[in-house]
Design an enzyme around this catalytic site. Structure first.
Site, PDB file in Angstrom:
ATOM      1  N   ASP A   1       0.955  -0.868  -0.412  1.00  0.00           N
ATOM      2  CA  ASP A   1       0.042   0.062  -0.267  1.00  0.00           C
ATOM      3  C   ASP A   1       1.131   1.436  -0.420  1.00  0.00           C
ATOM      4  O   ASP A   1       1.914   1.172  -0.284  1.00  0.00           O
ATOM      5  CB  ASP A   1      -0.871  -0.070   0.996  1.00  0.00           C
ATOM      6  CG  ASP A   1      -2.105   0.728   0.810  1.00  0.00           C
ATOM      7  OD1 ASP A   1      -2.291   2.182   0.608  1.00  0.00           O
ATOM      8  OD2 ASP A   1      -3.734   0.238   0.763  1.00  0.00           O
TER       9      ASP A   1
ATOM     10  N   ASP B   1       3.584   1.933  -4.916  1.00  0.00           N
ATOM     11  CA  ASP B   1       2.857   2.180  -5.914  1.00  0.00           C
ATOM     12  C   ASP B   1       2.704   0.499  -6.577  1.00  0.00           C
ATOM     13  O   ASP B   1       3.269   0.122  -7.274  1.00  0.00           O
ATOM     14  CB  ASP B   1       3.254   3.250  -6.862  1.00  0.00           C
ATOM     15  CG  ASP B   1       2.411   3.935  -7.652  1.00  0.00           C
ATOM     16  OD1 ASP B   1       1.687   3.222  -7.991  1.00  0.00           O
ATOM     17  OD2 ASP B   1       2.385   4.425  -7.994  1.00  0.00           O
ATOM     18  N   MET B   2       0.895   0.842  -6.054  1.00  0.00           N
ATOM     19  CA  MET B   2       0.564  -0.752  -8.120  1.00  0.00           C
ATOM     20  C   MET B   2       0.932  -0.423  -8.491  1.00  0.00           C
ATOM     21  O   MET B   2       0.395  -1.393  -9.673  1.00  0.00           O
ATOM     22  CB  MET B   2      -0.753  -1.151  -6.665  1.00  0.00           C
ATOM     23  CG  MET B   2      -1.846  -0.045  -7.607  1.00  0.00           C
ATOM     24  SD  MET B   2      -3.394  -1.025  -6.607  1.00  0.00           S
ATOM     25  CE  MET B   2      -4.214   0.388  -6.946  1.00  0.00           C
TER      26      MET B   2
ATOM     27  N   LYS C   1      -8.882  -6.591  -2.519  1.00  0.00           N
ATOM     28  CA  LYS C   1     -10.076  -6.389  -2.654  1.00  0.00           C
ATOM     29  C   LYS C   1     -10.156  -5.082  -1.958  1.00  0.00           C
ATOM     30  O   LYS C   1      -9.751  -4.114  -1.800  1.00  0.00           O
ATOM     31  CB  LYS C   1      -9.916  -7.152  -0.868  1.00  0.00           C
ATOM     32  CG  LYS C   1     -11.486  -6.898  -0.502  1.00  0.00           C
ATOM     33  CD  LYS C   1     -11.459  -7.294   0.947  1.00  0.00           C
ATOM     34  CE  LYS C   1     -12.711  -6.505   1.690  1.00  0.00           C
ATOM     35  NZ  LYS C   1     -12.486  -5.077   2.204  1.00  0.00           N
TER      36      LYS C   1
ATOM     37  N   HIS D   1     -12.214  -1.270  -7.505  1.00  0.00           N
ATOM     38  CA  HIS D   1     -13.823  -0.685  -7.943  1.00  0.00           C
ATOM     39  C   HIS D   1     -13.640   0.849  -8.308  1.00  0.00           C
ATOM     40  O   HIS D   1     -14.126   1.739  -8.368  1.00  0.00           O
ATOM     41  CB  HIS D   1     -14.904  -1.088  -7.181  1.00  0.00           C
ATOM     42  CG  HIS D   1     -15.295   0.072  -5.748  1.00  0.00           C
ATOM     43  ND1 HIS D   1     -16.011  -0.623  -5.491  1.00  0.00           N
ATOM     44  CD2 HIS D   1     -12.992  -0.416  -4.949  1.00  0.00           C
ATOM     45  CE1 HIS D   1     -15.884   0.047  -3.756  1.00  0.00           C
ATOM     46  NE2 HIS D   1     -14.310  -0.300  -3.599  1.00  0.00           N
TER      47      HIS D   1
END
Ligand code: SAH
Length: 372
Positions: free
Chosen positions: A237, A259-260, A273, A277
């Site tokens: 995260d 950083d994803m 999870k 969205h």
């Protein structure tokens, strides 16, 4: 247009006012939790009168009639039950006979709002605090201007209201960072309770390491390691989130700041999870491509596990359908979206995945296993 009958007018008046006042319900619920009412009833063994509640919440006795009105709304909304409810009906003449005091009890909904429960029942109060507060609600007053403002096409109405995007806000506002992260832990505890009970064996068997991308303070990972102690969970995260998380999860979860959109550590599986969205399709495809690069091939057991809504899947009763629709509109405030199966399929294909399986029947969220 046809003339409206009196019956139509009376019905429409009632329904319209019901909608106009929906936010009063959220506010009443938030007020009850701030006052500690679910906790007070719980600590009295599950039932309490208004006088008990006045005593336990420390309110002045003069507030009793108002507290009764608050409890009336929350009882009609099924948050509490009331024995010996006050008389309703069409009569305009009141009874003067003395009545016993109403006894309020918890329902499953209010049990899920108790905080600090020794029995470790998960509490959704932090999510209520997150959703029903000015920082979250204010952007919705600008929704209609956002619809009309084509210049601001790429900006969300959160950004229009606050001048920064959702994650910039958590990075610069410590209070918001804390409230959002605790809300996500609360949600994870409830969702993982359902998922691990009903589908945990199916979804997590054969995995020995997992990266929980955008995993916040590690709520989901902590639940997974409790159920499957052999799975090594790593949360990825943003730095300001990870810096809050180091003392969490009793050392069973490893935290990595990053950083994803740049790098995802290697593992057997990736968990996303309630992350995708928050983003539009192009960003989701970027994240999913990096996830694919982080896991083994399909035949070696690699998979991405998405926990999110699948619109049109799951319970189809009117309340659940409305909850899905409201969720979807709510997510628009940060340019997020709730997707149906076809929307998901499109982004999986574009991100280069070979197949997917939806595990529904787990409430308003579903699990989607996506195979490289
Ligand atoms: N998965 C968690 C949190 C979901 S909220 C849960 O379900 O409880 C989305 C998370 O994505 C937040 O924790 C946020 O800090 C994180 N996030 C946002 N941008 C990110 C980025 N660029 N890289 C990594 N994490 C990010």
């Amino acid at each position: 247009m046809d003339a409206l009958s009196t019956e139509d007018l009376i019905h429409a008046e009632s329904v319209l006012y019901h909608h106009f006042f929906c936010y009063v319900k959220s506010m009443a619920l938030s007020c009850a939790v701030h006052l500690g009412i679910p906790n007070a009833i719980y600590h009295r063994g599950g039932s309490a009168t208004l006088s008990d509640l006045i005593a336990d919440t420390g309110l002045h006795a003069s507030r009793l009639p108002c507290l009764k009105r608050l409890m009336n709304v929350l009882t009609i909304s099924c948050i509490f039950t009331a024995s010996n409810p006050p008389a309703t009906g069409s009569s305009t003449t009141g009874s003067l006979s003395s009545r016993e005091e109403v006894v309020y009890k918890l329902t499953t909904m209010s049990r899920l709002l108790i905080t600090g429960d020794d029995n470790k029942l998960c509490s959704m109060s932090p999510m209520l605090h997150f959703l029903v507060r000015p920082l979250t609600v204010t952007p919705f007053f600008g929704m209609h201007s956002w619809f009309k403002d084509e210049q601001a096409a790429s900006k969300s109405f959160f950004e229009m209201a606050h001048g920064c995007d959702r994650w910039e806000m958590t990075s610069k506002n410590a209070e918001d960072n804390g409230v959002l992260n605790e809300a996500m832990v609360a949600d994870s505890q409830l969702v993982m309770e359902i998922f691990l009970r009903e589908a945990g064996g199916k979804i997590f068997s054969g995995i020995s390491s997992l990266v929980d991308v955008g995993g916040g303070l590690g709520g989901a990972s902590a639940a997974i390691t409790r159920a499957f102690p052999h799975i090594k969970c790593t949360v990825l995260d943003l730095p300001h989130v990870v810096s809050q998380a180091s003392s969490r999860c009793n050392g069973t979860v490893h935290f990595v700041a990053g950083d994803m959109f740049e790098f995802i550590p290697r593992s057997d599986a990736v968990l996303l999870k309630w992350v995708l969205h928050c983003w539009g399709d192009d960003d989701c495809i970027k994240i999913l491509r990096l996830c694919k690069a982080a896991i083994p091939a399909r035949e070696d057991g690699g998979k991405v596990i998405i926990i999110d809504c699948v619109m049109g899947s799951g319970p189809q009763d009117p309340v659940s359908k409305e909850t899905h629709a409201l969720y979807d509109l709510y997510m628009m405030y940060i340019n997020g979206v709730e997707r149906g199966e076809n929307d998901w399929k499109k982004i999986f294909q574009e991100a280069g995945f070979s197949g997917y399986k939806i595990v529904s029947g787990l409430g308003i969220r579903s699990a989607i296993e996506v195979y490289p």
